[in-house]
Design an enzyme around this catalytic site. Structure first.
Site, PDB file in Angstrom:
ATOM      1  N   ASP A  19      39.968  47.958  34.864  1.00  0.00           N
ATOM      2  CA  ASP A  19      39.738  47.035  35.978  1.00  0.00           C
ATOM      3  C   ASP A  19      38.624  47.552  36.893  1.00  0.00           C
ATOM      4  O   ASP A  19      38.403  48.764  36.978  1.00  0.00           O
ATOM      5  CB  ASP A  19      41.047  46.889  36.774  1.00  0.00           C
ATOM      6  CG  ASP A  19      41.038  45.643  37.641  1.00  0.00           C
ATOM      7  OD1 ASP A  19      40.090  44.833  37.545  1.00  0.00           O
ATOM      8  OD2 ASP A  19      41.976  45.480  38.435  1.00  0.00           O
ATOM      9  N   ARG A  23      33.871  44.597  40.866  1.00  0.00           N
ATOM     10  CA  ARG A  23      33.629  45.303  42.134  1.00  0.00           C
ATOM     11  C   ARG A  23      32.484  46.312  42.004  1.00  0.00           C
ATOM     12  O   ARG A  23      31.679  46.480  42.915  1.00  0.00           O
ATOM     13  CB  ARG A  23      34.922  46.015  42.587  1.00  0.00           C
ATOM     14  CG  ARG A  23      35.825  45.089  43.372  1.00  0.00           C
ATOM     15  CD  ARG A  23      37.223  45.625  43.458  1.00  0.00           C
ATOM     16  NE  ARG A  23      37.977  45.345  42.241  1.00  0.00           N
ATOM     17  CZ  ARG A  23      39.210  45.761  42.008  1.00  0.00           C
ATOM     18  NH1 ARG A  23      39.828  46.514  42.912  1.00  0.00           N
ATOM     19  NH2 ARG A  23      39.831  45.445  40.905  1.00  0.00           N
ATOM     20  N   ARG A  32      28.278  40.024  37.919  1.00  0.00           N
ATOM     21  CA  ARG A  32      29.505  40.615  37.370  1.00  0.00           C
ATOM     22  C   ARG A  32      29.313  41.084  35.923  1.00  0.00           C
ATOM     23  O   ARG A  32      29.868  42.095  35.516  1.00  0.00           O
ATOM     24  CB  ARG A  32      30.647  39.583  37.431  1.00  0.00           C
ATOM     25  CG  ARG A  32      31.049  39.206  38.859  1.00  0.00           C
ATOM     26  CD  ARG A  32      32.133  38.145  38.837  1.00  0.00           C
ATOM     27  NE  ARG A  32      33.298  38.606  38.083  1.00  0.00           N
ATOM     28  CZ  ARG A  32      34.248  39.395  38.598  1.00  0.00           C
ATOM     29  NH1 ARG A  32      34.205  39.762  39.854  1.00  0.00           N
ATOM     30  NH2 ARG A  32      35.251  39.777  37.856  1.00  0.00           N
ATOM     31  N   SER A  64      42.107  38.798  28.752  1.00  0.00           N
ATOM     32  CA  SER A  64      43.479  38.290  28.776  1.00  0.00           C
ATOM     33  C   SER A  64      43.504  36.784  28.521  1.00  0.00           C
ATOM     34  O   SER A  64      42.469  36.111  28.641  1.00  0.00           O
ATOM     35  CB  SER A  64      44.125  38.590  30.129  1.00  0.00           C
ATOM     36  OG  SER A  64      43.609  37.716  31.106  1.00  0.00           O
ATOM     37  N   ASN A  67      42.015  35.128  31.376  1.00  0.00           N
ATOM     38  CA  ASN A  67      40.588  35.300  31.714  1.00  0.00           C
ATOM     39  C   ASN A  67      39.729  34.077  31.389  1.00  0.00           C
ATOM     40  O   ASN A  67      38.609  33.953  31.896  1.00  0.00           O
ATOM     41  CB  ASN A  67      39.996  36.543  31.025  1.00  0.00           C
ATOM     42  CG  ASN A  67      40.422  37.849  31.665  1.00  0.00           C
ATOM     43  OD1 ASN A  67      40.458  38.885  31.017  1.00  0.00           O
ATOM     44  ND2 ASN A  67      40.746  37.823  32.957  1.00  0.00           N
ATOM     45  N   ILE A 190      50.862  45.134  36.494  1.00  0.00           N
ATOM     46  CA  ILE A 190      50.879  45.254  35.033  1.00  0.00           C
ATOM     47  C   ILE A 190      50.035  44.146  34.394  1.00  0.00           C
ATOM     48  O   ILE A 190      49.523  44.291  33.290  1.00  0.00           O
ATOM     49  CB  ILE A 190      52.346  45.205  34.510  1.00  0.00           C
ATOM     50  CG1 ILE A 190      53.149  46.425  35.021  1.00  0.00           C
ATOM     51  CG2 ILE A 190      52.418  45.118  32.997  1.00  0.00           C
ATOM     52  CD1 ILE A 190      52.598  47.785  34.621  1.00  0.00           C
ATOM     53  N   SER A 191      49.888  43.031  35.091  1.00  0.00           N
ATOM     54  CA  SER A 191      49.013  41.930  34.653  1.00  0.00           C
ATOM     55  C   SER A 191      49.263  41.467  33.213  1.00  0.00           C
ATOM     56  O   SER A 191      48.310  41.277  32.446  1.00  0.00           O
ATOM     57  CB  SER A 191      47.536  42.314  34.832  1.00  0.00           C
ATOM     58  OG  SER A 191      47.264  42.594  36.177  1.00  0.00           O
ATOM     59  N   GLU A 202      54.471  56.342  31.033  1.00  0.00           N
ATOM     60  CA  GLU A 202      54.143  56.872  32.353  1.00  0.00           C
ATOM     61  C   GLU A 202      52.934  56.092  32.872  1.00  0.00           C
ATOM     62  O   GLU A 202      52.024  55.779  32.101  1.00  0.00           O
ATOM     63  CB  GLU A 202      53.795  58.366  32.253  1.00  0.00           C
ATOM     64  CG  GLU A 202      54.955  59.231  31.827  1.00  0.00           C
ATOM     65  CD  GLU A 202      56.087  59.236  32.858  1.00  0.00           C
ATOM     66  OE1 GLU A 202      55.802  59.192  34.061  1.00  0.00           O
ATOM     67  OE2 GLU A 202      57.263  59.285  32.434  1.00  0.00           O
TER      68      GLU A 202
HETATM   69  C1  FPP Z   1      38.226  43.722  34.444  1.00  0.00           C
HETATM   70  O1  FPP Z   1      37.340  43.937  35.526  1.00  0.00           O
HETATM   71  C2  FPP Z   1      37.515  43.791  33.161  1.00  0.00           C
HETATM   72  C3  FPP Z   1      37.443  42.773  32.237  1.00  0.00           C
HETATM   73  C4  FPP Z   1      38.100  41.476  32.416  1.00  0.00           C
HETATM   74  C5  FPP Z   1      36.630  42.919  31.004  1.00  0.00           C
HETATM   75  C6  FPP Z   1      36.703  44.252  30.340  1.00  0.00           C
HETATM   76  C7  FPP Z   1      35.861  44.236  29.131  1.00  0.00           C
HETATM   77  C8  FPP Z   1      35.022  45.232  28.758  1.00  0.00           C
HETATM   78  C9  FPP Z   1      34.858  46.502  29.493  1.00  0.00           C
HETATM   79  C10 FPP Z   1      34.239  45.044  27.496  1.00  0.00           C
HETATM   80  C11 FPP Z   1      34.926  45.714  26.329  1.00  0.00           C
HETATM   81  C12 FPP Z   1      34.226  45.346  25.092  1.00  0.00           C
HETATM   82  C13 FPP Z   1      34.653  45.594  23.835  1.00  0.00           C
HETATM   83  C14 FPP Z   1      33.921  45.090  22.647  1.00  0.00           C
HETATM   84  C15 FPP Z   1      35.857  46.359  23.559  1.00  0.00           C
HETATM   85  P1  FPP Z   1      37.217  42.780  36.606  1.00  0.00           P
HETATM   86  O2  FPP Z   1      36.081  41.908  36.188  1.00  0.00           O
HETATM   87  O3  FPP Z   1      38.519  42.085  36.766  1.00  0.00           O
HETATM   88  O4  FPP Z   1      36.842  43.594  37.891  1.00  0.00           O
HETATM   89  P2  FPP Z   1      37.156  43.166  39.416  1.00  0.00           P
HETATM   90  O5  FPP Z   1      38.640  43.158  39.570  1.00  0.00           O
HETATM   91  O6  FPP Z   1      36.494  44.262  40.194  1.00  0.00           O
HETATM   92  O7  FPP Z   1      36.526  41.826  39.642  1.00  0.00           O
END
Ligand code: FPP
Length: 240
Positions: A19, A23, A32, A64, A67, A190-191, A202
């Site tokens: 997460d 930000r 983003r 998710s 998302n 936990i989302s 843990e």
């Molecule tokens: C949450 O941060 C992150 C995501 C929804 C995406 C995570 C995906 C990756 C890091 C790419 C992985 C790629 C592969 C191929 C495995 P957020 O956007 O919710 O952050 P915020 O809460 O600060 O807005």
């Protein structure tokens, strides 16, 4: 297993809620999507670190079922990033003997992306050194519903259903439950992640945003995990 100067208990399986990409980008006045791109860099480093430290299973929450409701341009950017990341990383992962699995409702993705995911899973399916499980179009509740549907379709007699059988119907069948769940960016939630599997994990929450999470941060989490006493519902006396 020990590592470095202090005794580290190396978790067999680490699950991560990555997460804070948004930000991280906002702080730098970037879109983003730039945060997500940096998130892939962080993931690459953590996969490598897990391989070096001897963590057998790493399971990350990449997208998710909820998302899809994000702004259309962010969803598109994420889909493009998944495609790009698979294209760029898969050979190296395969060379490093890592098996990749994309787990979730992958039928929900475009034909191209789904094919790319299936191809990556096929290529690496016999790899043994490490396992990277990428949860995509994933929801813990959706996973439980999907398991129940399969159990009903298979006409499993209710008397035969126990926790072991039920686990074998989850997307994570055959993968041990996470020992340690890490969530970055300081959220205490936990989302809808691995609801069944984290029953005795843990939990470690850090303020660090996912793009800044590196091997040092991972070791810090493992150090804290090593200090925890896991009781699985028993008393301290029973487990020592
Ligand atoms: C949450 O941060 C992150 C995501 C929804 C995406 C995570 C995906 C990756 C890091 C790419 C992985 C790629 C592969 C191929 C495995 P957020 O956007 O919710 O952050 P915020 O809460 O600060 O807005």
């Amino acid at each position: 297993m020990t590592s470095g100067s202090c005794n580290l208990k190396i978790p067999r399986h680490i699950a991560i809620i990555m997460d804070g990409n948004g930000r991280w980008a906002k702080k730098r006045m970037l879109p983003r999507a730039a945060g997500h791109k940096k998130g892939v860099d962080a993931l690459r480093e953590i996969v490598k670190a897990c391989n070096e430290i001897g963590v057998k299973h790493l399971t990350v929450y990449a997208f998710s079922t909820e998302n899809w409701a994000r702004p259309k341009e962010e969803v598109t950017a994420l889909m493009n990033l998944f495609m790009e990341a698979i294209n760029n990383e898969i050979k190296k992962l395969h060379k490093n003997d890592v098996r990749i699995r994309f787990l979730g409702r992958i039928d929900g993705f475009s034909k191209n992306l789904k094919e790319k995911m299936v191809e990556a899973m096929e290529l690496t399916k016999n790899n043994k050194r490490g396992n990277l499980n990428v949860m995509v179009n994933y929801g813990g509740r959706a996973e439980i519903i999907d398991a129940i549907k399969k159990i009903i379709d298979d006409k499993v007699p209710s008397d035969n259903i126990d926790e072991t059988i039920f686990s074998s119907y989850l997307y994570t069948a055959g993968i041990p439950d996470p020992d340690l769940l890490i969530r970055t960016a300081d959220e205490m939630r936990i989302s809808n992640y691995l609801l069944w599997q984290i029953a005795y994990s843990e939990i470690y929450i850090t303020k660090t945003l996912w793009p800044d999470f590196d091997k040092k941060e991972l070791i810090k989490a493992i150090e804290e995990y090593s200090q925890r006493e896991r009781k699985f519902g028993k008393t301290s006396e029973q487990i020592t």
